[in-house]
Design a protein around this motif. Sequence first.
Motif, PDB file in Angstrom:
ATOM      1  N   UNK A  13       0.530  -1.044   0.693  1.00 10.82           N
ATOM      2  CA  UNK A  13       0.356   0.060   0.107  1.00 10.82           C
ATOM      3  C   UNK A  13       1.005   1.572  -0.059  1.00 10.82           C
ATOM      4  N   UNK A  48      -2.082   0.383  -8.690  1.00  8.11           N
ATOM      5  CA  UNK A  48      -3.580  -0.439  -8.746  1.00  8.11           C
ATOM      6  C   UNK A  48      -3.020  -2.354  -8.317  1.00  8.11           C
ATOM      7  N   UNK A  51      -1.579  -2.585  -5.154  1.00  7.02           N
ATOM      8  CA  UNK A  51      -3.133  -2.384  -4.305  1.00  7.02           C
ATOM      9  C   UNK A  51      -3.998  -3.805  -4.444  1.00  7.02           C
ATOM     10  N   UNK A  55      -4.623  -6.200  -1.818  1.00 11.55           N
ATOM     11  CA  UNK A  55      -5.920  -6.705  -1.279  1.00 11.55           C
ATOM     12  C   UNK A  55      -6.019  -8.510  -1.009  1.00 11.55           C
ATOM     13  N   UNK A  58      -4.256  -9.985   2.308  1.00 15.64           N
ATOM     14  CA  UNK A  58      -5.519  -9.874   3.253  1.00 15.64           C
ATOM     15  C   UNK A  58      -6.293 -10.724   2.787  1.00 15.64           C
ATOM     16  N   UNK A  59      -7.195 -11.241   2.229  1.00 10.76           N
ATOM     17  CA  UNK A  59      -8.613 -11.390   1.937  1.00 10.76           C
ATOM     18  C   UNK A  59      -8.035 -12.938   0.147  1.00 10.76           C
ATOM     19  N   UNK A  71      -9.816  -7.014 -12.988  1.00 12.36           N
ATOM     20  CA  UNK A  71      -9.626  -5.779 -12.517  1.00 12.36           C
ATOM     21  C   UNK A  71      -8.549  -5.027 -13.712  1.00 12.36           C
ATOM     22  N   UNK A  75      -7.601  -2.424 -16.998  1.00 13.52           N
ATOM     23  CA  UNK A  75      -6.818  -1.587 -16.907  1.00 13.52           C
ATOM     24  C   UNK A  75      -6.391  -1.747 -18.296  1.00 13.52           C
TER      25      UNK A  75
ATOM     26  N   UNK B  47      -9.552   5.073  -7.157  1.00 12.41           N
ATOM     27  CA  UNK B  47      -9.256   3.284  -7.215  1.00 12.41           C
ATOM     28  C   UNK B  47      -8.124   2.816  -5.885  1.00 12.41           C
ATOM     29  N   UNK B  48      -6.869   3.635  -6.547  1.00 12.43           N
ATOM     30  CA  UNK B  48      -6.079   3.222  -5.330  1.00 12.43           C
ATOM     31  C   UNK B  48      -6.793   3.272  -4.075  1.00 12.43           C
ATOM     32  N   UNK B  51      -8.996   0.537  -2.882  1.00  8.42           N
ATOM     33  CA  UNK B  51      -8.139  -0.474  -3.140  1.00  8.42           C
ATOM     34  C   UNK B  51      -7.311  -0.810  -1.983  1.00  8.42           C
ATOM     35  N   UNK B  52      -7.404   0.701  -1.524  1.00 11.51           N
ATOM     36  CA  UNK B  52      -6.085   0.558   0.434  1.00 11.51           C
ATOM     37  C   UNK B  52      -7.061   0.309   0.971  1.00 11.51           C
ATOM     38  N   UNK B  54      -9.914  -0.985   1.727  1.00  8.21           N
ATOM     39  CA  UNK B  54     -10.370  -2.775   1.418  1.00  8.21           C
ATOM     40  C   UNK B  54      -8.958  -3.464   2.174  1.00  8.21           C
ATOM     41  N   UNK B  55      -8.370  -3.270   1.452  1.00 11.71           N
ATOM     42  CA  UNK B  55      -7.075  -4.173   2.056  1.00 11.71           C
ATOM     43  C   UNK B  55      -6.489  -3.826   3.913  1.00 11.71           C
ATOM     44  N   UNK B  59     -11.983  -6.106   4.050  1.00 11.02           N
ATOM     45  CA  UNK B  59     -13.501  -6.761   2.968  1.00 11.02           C
ATOM     46  C   UNK B  59     -13.241  -6.264   1.793  1.00 11.02           C
ATOM     47  N   UNK B  60     -14.293  -6.918   1.011  1.00 10.78           N
ATOM     48  CA  UNK B  60     -14.035  -6.602  -0.022  1.00 10.78           C
ATOM     49  C   UNK B  60     -15.172  -6.089  -0.645  1.00 10.78           C
ATOM     50  N   UNK B  63     -15.294  -4.386  -4.494  1.00 10.67           N
ATOM     51  CA  UNK B  63     -14.059  -5.021  -5.259  1.00 10.67           C
ATOM     52  C   UNK B  63     -15.325  -4.361  -6.381  1.00 10.67           C
ATOM     53  N   UNK B  66     -14.445  -1.231  -8.238  1.00 10.89           N
ATOM     54  CA  UNK B  66     -12.855  -1.058  -8.961  1.00 10.89           C
ATOM     55  C   UNK B  66     -13.363  -1.746 -10.177  1.00 10.89           C
ATOM     56  N   UNK B  67     -14.149  -2.780 -10.605  1.00 10.08           N
ATOM     57  CA  UNK B  67     -14.013  -3.858 -11.701  1.00 10.08           C
ATOM     58  C   UNK B  67     -14.945  -2.975 -12.948  1.00 10.08           C
ATOM     59  N   UNK B  70     -12.747   0.253 -13.630  1.00  9.84           N
ATOM     60  CA  UNK B  70     -11.693   0.176 -15.051  1.00  9.84           C
ATOM     61  C   UNK B  70     -12.007  -0.302 -16.183  1.00  9.84           C
TER      62      UNK B  70
END
Lengths: 116, 90
Positions: A13, A48, A51, A55, A58-59, A71, A75, B47-48, B51-52, B54-55, B59-60, B63, B66-67, B70
């Motif tokens: 991050x 991106x 990041x 994600x 973490x998941x 994604x 992109x 977007x970054x 995402x940060x 979420x990380x 949680x998601x 997401x 973001x899709x 993009x």
Amino acid sequence: MNTAFEVFAGLLILVSGFLSMAAGFGIVRFPDVLTRLHAATKPQVLGLATVLLAIFVRNPTWGVASTAVLIMVFQLLTQPMTAHMLGRSAYRTLHVRRDLLIEDDLGRDIAAHADD
Amino acid sequence: MTFLQIVSIAAGAMFGIGALAAIWRIIRGPSILDRALATDVLLAIAMCGLGAEMAINRHTDTLVVLLVLAMFAVVGSISIARFMAKQDVS
């Protein structure tokens, strides 16, 4: 073990944040559209990507992995189109600093085919 | 204070600096192409940032946002660049 993943995600991050800040500085400091285009692509691709990797760290599930890959694919498909169209339009509408160009292949080709 | 809280403060500051620089370029930008490019950069930083978040919070939920970004963020800049005429040089 859990904290190692946390540290890894945190470093990813931080890389993304640094790239965003670098793009901001570049877009303010650079002189014309083409050089700003070069600076602008940093958070759009590598920021991106880091990041999305954070994600996933973490998941760690398959759903998150497939969505992150999707994604990144979209992109990488769409951002070169944007950069190409913006650069072409900047060249055609004379937003290019000619004194900063080292080599101008497109101008040479346009001059060679000016009669067509 | 855990490591991820420090990371969130530092990354938030850096995202904020980048976003403010992009907004400054949108306001000042000499041509409409600079403004379209700075809008793209602002969207990428957003977007970054999503995402940060979420990380960090693990949680998601966003997401899918973001899709969609993009997939469809390309439309605005391409239409500006495609339909920009030569007399719109300012």
